[in-house]
Design a protein around this motif. Structure first.
Motif, PDB file in Angstrom:
ATOM      1  N   UNK A  79      19.865  51.956  -6.571  1.00  0.00           N
ATOM      2  CA  UNK A  79      19.632  52.069  -5.122  1.00  0.00           C
ATOM      3  C   UNK A  79      18.436  51.211  -4.709  1.00  0.00           C
ATOM      4  N   UNK A  80      17.380  51.234  -5.509  1.00  0.00           N
ATOM      5  CA  UNK A  80      16.190  50.425  -5.216  1.00  0.00           C
ATOM      6  C   UNK A  80      16.517  48.930  -5.245  1.00  0.00           C
ATOM      7  N   UNK A  81      17.216  48.489  -6.276  1.00  0.00           N
ATOM      8  CA  UNK A  81      17.542  47.070  -6.435  1.00  0.00           C
ATOM      9  C   UNK A  81      18.395  46.575  -5.270  1.00  0.00           C
ATOM     10  N   UNK A  82      19.386  47.368  -4.878  1.00  0.00           N
ATOM     11  CA  UNK A  82      20.317  46.920  -3.837  1.00  0.00           C
ATOM     12  C   UNK A  82      19.769  47.193  -2.436  1.00  0.00           C
ATOM     13  N   UNK A  83      19.362  48.419  -2.174  1.00  0.00           N
ATOM     14  CA  UNK A  83      18.938  48.774  -0.812  1.00  0.00           C
ATOM     15  C   UNK A  83      17.551  48.238  -0.462  1.00  0.00           C
ATOM     16  N   UNK A  84      16.610  48.310  -1.400  1.00  0.00           N
ATOM     17  CA  UNK A  84      15.236  47.928  -1.082  1.00  0.00           C
ATOM     18  C   UNK A  84      14.896  46.482  -1.443  1.00  0.00           C
ATOM     19  N   UNK A  85      15.504  45.982  -2.513  1.00  0.00           N
ATOM     20  CA  UNK A  85      15.192  44.614  -2.970  1.00  0.00           C
ATOM     21  C   UNK A  85      16.210  43.591  -2.496  1.00  0.00           C
ATOM     22  N   UNK A  86      17.262  44.033  -1.823  1.00  0.00           N
ATOM     23  CA  UNK A  86      18.208  43.117  -1.193  1.00  0.00           C
ATOM     24  C   UNK A  86      19.220  42.441  -2.103  1.00  0.00           C
ATOM     25  N   UNK A  87      19.404  42.943  -3.311  1.00  0.00           N
ATOM     26  CA  UNK A  87      20.403  42.336  -4.201  1.00  0.00           C
ATOM     27  C   UNK A  87      21.810  42.740  -3.753  1.00  0.00           C
ATOM     28  N   UNK A  88      22.762  41.883  -4.010  1.00  0.00           N
ATOM     29  CA  UNK A  88      24.157  42.133  -3.657  1.00  0.00           C
ATOM     30  C   UNK A  88      24.965  42.653  -4.837  1.00  0.00           C
ATOM     31  N   UNK A  89      24.523  42.305  -6.054  1.00  0.00           N
ATOM     32  CA  UNK A  89      25.261  42.669  -7.264  1.00  0.00           C
ATOM     33  C   UNK A  89      24.263  43.082  -8.341  1.00  0.00           C
ATOM     34  N   UNK A  90      24.516  44.253  -8.917  1.00  0.00           N
ATOM     35  CA  UNK A  90      23.763  44.706 -10.074  1.00  0.00           C
ATOM     36  C   UNK A  90      24.768  44.816 -11.213  1.00  0.00           C
ATOM     37  N   UNK A  91      24.476  44.130 -12.291  1.00  0.00           N
ATOM     38  CA  UNK A  91      25.425  44.144 -13.406  1.00  0.00           C
ATOM     39  C   UNK A  91      24.759  44.718 -14.640  1.00  0.00           C
ATOM     40  N   UNK A  92      25.595  45.115 -15.596  1.00  0.00           N
ATOM     41  CA  UNK A  92      25.074  45.552 -16.881  1.00  0.00           C
ATOM     42  C   UNK A  92      26.114  45.271 -17.943  1.00  0.00           C
ATOM     43  N   UNK A  93      25.598  45.053 -19.151  1.00  0.00           N
ATOM     44  CA  UNK A  93      26.456  44.809 -20.310  1.00  0.00           C
ATOM     45  C   UNK A  93      26.204  45.917 -21.316  1.00  0.00           C
TER      46      UNK A  93
END
Length: 186
Positions: free
Chosen positions: A124-138
């Motif tokens: 939520x922080x990465x997308x909503x607060x930091x403005x990222x569009x995609x969070x990925x993980x492997x």
């Protein structure tokens, strides 16, 4: 581009995320990273893992925050403040709105949903607060616990990155399952 830790810290009243570097963190990291499962799946860390390795990790974390390349959080018990794991964000392509998340939890704290909670908070922080569009993980295809965290945190499996890297501790090439969480899925 420096990334500042969120203030107030991210919390859901069960877990709280804060930057690494408080009293007791060196010991907590050292103990956790000497766990065979963490060492095998995170094959880039030294094994056995020493307190000097933990100090270097904390210094790397501070540097990552300052340079805007990596944002690593201690996953702490919200009541006691004791570190139980780690969740980190690597700012892969910030100009394209892409970041990647990774995590581990100490053996005594597994199976309670703490990592899933931490991944949800950081997502939520990465997308909503930091403005990222995609969070990925492997996640290693043969690591069901890591895959379960990704799925329970709301990530969508996209596919398999076949033979993506060689893991010397497991003496095999690793197929990574690629997951993502997009802004409109948050």
């Amino acid at each position: 581009m420096a990334i500042r830790p969120p203030h107030p810290p991210l919390t859901d009243s069960v877990v709280t995320l804060r930057p690494w570097g408080e009293d007791g963190d060196v010991e907590a990291i050292t103990a956790a990273c000497n766990d065979r499962a963490i060492a095998e799946f995170l094959d880039l860390i030294p094994f056995p893992y020493t307190e000097d390795d933990a100090r270097e990790f904390i210094a790397h974390c501070r540097e990552g925050w300052a340079e805007g390349t990596v944002s690593n959080f201690a996953i702490t018990d919200a009541e006691t403040g004791r570190a139980v794991g780690s969740v980190g964000v690597r700012w892969v392509e910030p100009d394209q709105g892409v970041a990647e998340v990774g995590y581990w939890v100490a053996p005594g704290s597994r199976g309670r949903g703490l990592c899933t909670r931490a991944v949800r908070l950081v997502s939520r922080w990465v997308i909503a607060d930091c403005g990222m569009e995609r969070l990925q993980l492997r996640a290693d295809e043969q690591n069901p616990a890591s895959r379960k965290v990704a799925e329970n945190a709301g990530f969508t499996q996209e596919g398999i990155l076949r033979s993506s890297r060689y893991n010397p501790r497991l003496a095999r090439r690793v197929d990574f399952v690629m997951y993502s969480l997009l802004r409109d899925e948050l």
